[in-house]
Design a protein around this motif. Structure first.
Motif, PDB file in Angstrom:
ATOM      1  N   ALA A  25      18.130  17.296 -27.634  1.00  0.00           N
ATOM      2  CA  ALA A  25      18.652  16.792 -26.350  1.00  0.00           C
ATOM      3  C   ALA A  25      20.173  16.804 -26.320  1.00  0.00           C
ATOM      4  CB  ALA A  25      18.127  15.388 -26.095  1.00  0.00           C
ATOM      5  N   SER A  45      19.153  19.192 -14.460  1.00  0.00           N
ATOM      6  CA  SER A  45      18.115  18.295 -14.951  1.00  0.00           C
ATOM      7  C   SER A  45      17.706  18.695 -16.374  1.00  0.00           C
ATOM      8  CB  SER A  45      16.926  18.393 -13.996  1.00  0.00           C
ATOM      9  OG  SER A  45      15.934  17.535 -14.422  1.00  0.00           O
ATOM     10  N   CYS A  47      19.555  18.347 -19.125  1.00  0.00           N
ATOM     11  CA  CYS A  47      20.644  18.807 -20.000  1.00  0.00           C
ATOM     12  C   CYS A  47      21.119  17.720 -20.965  1.00  0.00           C
ATOM     13  CB  CYS A  47      21.815  19.334 -19.182  1.00  0.00           C
ATOM     14  SG  CYS A  47      22.696  18.044 -18.295  1.00  0.00           S
ATOM     15  N   GLY A  48      20.607  16.487 -20.812  1.00  0.00           N
ATOM     16  CA  GLY A  48      20.966  15.452 -21.777  1.00  0.00           C
ATOM     17  C   GLY A  48      21.810  14.310 -21.232  1.00  0.00           C
TER      18      GLY A  48
HETATM   19  N1  ADP Z   1      11.948   9.980 -25.028  1.00  0.00           N
HETATM   20  C1  ADP Z   1      11.957  11.316 -25.069  1.00  0.00           C
HETATM   21  N2  ADP Z   1      11.097  12.008 -25.877  1.00  0.00           N
HETATM   22  C2  ADP Z   1      11.108  13.338 -25.936  1.00  0.00           C
HETATM   23  N3  ADP Z   1      11.961  14.124 -25.254  1.00  0.00           N
HETATM   24  C3  ADP Z   1      12.839  13.509 -24.443  1.00  0.00           C
HETATM   25  C4  ADP Z   1      12.888  12.082 -24.297  1.00  0.00           C
HETATM   26  N4  ADP Z   1      13.883  11.776 -23.418  1.00  0.00           N
HETATM   27  C5  ADP Z   1      14.414  12.945 -23.026  1.00  0.00           C
HETATM   28  N5  ADP Z   1      13.799  13.990 -23.624  1.00  0.00           N
HETATM   29  C6  ADP Z   1      14.152  15.418 -23.480  1.00  0.00           C
HETATM   30  O1  ADP Z   1      15.522  15.552 -23.791  1.00  0.00           O
HETATM   31  C7  ADP Z   1      16.171  16.444 -22.895  1.00  0.00           C
HETATM   32  C8  ADP Z   1      17.293  15.721 -22.180  1.00  0.00           C
HETATM   33  O2  ADP Z   1      16.732  14.730 -21.331  1.00  0.00           O
HETATM   34  P1  ADP Z   1      17.605  13.769 -20.400  1.00  0.00           P
HETATM   35  O3  ADP Z   1      18.681  13.204 -21.228  1.00  0.00           O
HETATM   36  O4  ADP Z   1      16.684  12.820 -19.733  1.00  0.00           O
HETATM   37  O5  ADP Z   1      18.220  14.805 -19.338  1.00  0.00           O
HETATM   38  P2  ADP Z   1      18.945  14.562 -17.927  1.00  0.00           P
HETATM   39  O6  ADP Z   1      19.208  13.108 -17.789  1.00  0.00           O
HETATM   40  O7  ADP Z   1      20.163  15.408 -17.981  1.00  0.00           O
HETATM   41  O8  ADP Z   1      17.991  15.071 -16.891  1.00  0.00           O
HETATM   42  C9  ADP Z   1      15.080  16.970 -21.976  1.00  0.00           C
HETATM   43  O9  ADP Z   1      14.611  18.189 -22.498  1.00  0.00           O
HETATM   44  C10 ADP Z   1      14.014  15.890 -22.046  1.00  0.00           C
HETATM   45  O10 ADP Z   1      12.748  16.440 -21.787  1.00  0.00           O
END
Ligand code: ADP
Ligand code: MG
Length: 250
Positions: A25, A45, A47-48
């Motif tokens: 992430a 969406s 990207c972390g």
């Molecule tokens: N709790 C989690 N378990 C597994 N993967 C996660 C979790 N939270 C986020 N991800 C993955 O990490 C990446 C970044 O997520 P996120 O930070 O939510 O992105 P954004 O807020 O930019 O949309 C994505 O590929 C998401 O699917």
């Protein structure tokens, strides 16, 4: 590290490990946030962005790298110490306001203060809540319940709740995502105003109209910082040099 450095991230990575999948992430994130900064994080969406905010807010820990807050190495803290640091330094504002429907506006804003160590007295809590509600111009709604308020007003209450503990930094995730443009504009005006008065803000937004208001733009792609820029604002004082070097990527 400079004296006004609030947060320092050094080569931070975050990997989510599932049964057969690993998601990288965040990769190699290095960033300083200084007092008074106003940073906007944007990017597609997934990207972390939210992961970065939850690490900054001590809601989760990095897989690798160092995170210092006020020169404290967060790796050295146990869960209770992290919670204490979070309660003391961090104010959160989310897209969904996360207010408790059963509690009055006053009690919603007061709630985090009741967990403070050392404990705050009832009169200290009352004063802090009143000040925070006045700051967001919602003092006249303190006995209402959240569902008696508009979305924009509810977000103002959530901002008051974040401000009441006098945090070192506000972490804001898509604050206008559930608001129409008029209420969204009002909430963004309020955040701009708070930053002008000295509050440090790190905000995630998709909305490019709002992203441009922040002093520093940080773009993420696939968990990496791909661009970083600071607005060239007209110098308002003789500390231009300081303003330009603040919040630098290391
Ligand atoms: N709790 C989690 N378990 C597994 N993967 C996660 C979790 N939270 C986020 N991800 C993955 O990490 C990446 C970044 O997520 P996120 O930070 O939510 O992105 P954004 O807020 O930019 O949309 C994505 O590929 C998401 O699917
Ligand atoms: Mg997100």
């Amino acid at each position: 590290m400079k004296t006004n450095t609030l947060i320092s991230l050094n080569k931070i990575a975050k990997v989510y490990r599932g049964q057969n999948v690993e998601t990288y992430a965040l990769k190699d994130i290095s960033l300083n946030i200084n007092q008074g900064d106003y940073i906007c994080i944007s990017g597609p969406s997934g990207c972390g962005k939210s992961t970065l905010l939850s690490l900054l807010g001590l809601l989760d820990s990095p897989t690798a790298g160092d995170y210092f807050i006020k020169e404290v190495d967060t790796k050295t803290l146990d869960m209770d110490q992290q919670a204490e640091l979070r309660n003391l330094h961090i104010g959160f504002i989310f897209q969904s306001f996360n207010l408790i429907d059963e509690l009055s506006v006053f009690d919603n804003v007061a709630l985090p203060l009741t967990y403070r160590e050392p404990a705050m007295s009832p009169s200290e809590i009352e004063l802090a809540v009143k000040q925070a509600l006045d700051e967001v111009e919602m003092g006249h709604r303190s006995q209402h319940k959240p569902n008696q308020l508009s979305g924009g007003q509810q977000q103002r209450i959530a901002i008051a709740r974040a401000l009441a503990g006098k945090p070192s930094i506000l972490l804001v995730d898509e604050p206008t995502g559930n608001l129409d443009s008029k209420n969204g504009d009002a909430v963004m005006d309020l955040l701009d105003e708070l930053n002008k008065k000295g509050t440090t803000i790190c905000m995630v937004t998709h909305d490019l109209r709002y992203a441009g208001r922040a002093k520093t733009q940080l773009k993420l792609l696939d968990g990496e910082i791909v661009s970083y820029s600071e607005a060239r604002q007209a110098p308002s004082s003789d500390n231009t040099e300081h303003a330009l070097e603040s919040a630098e990527v290391m």
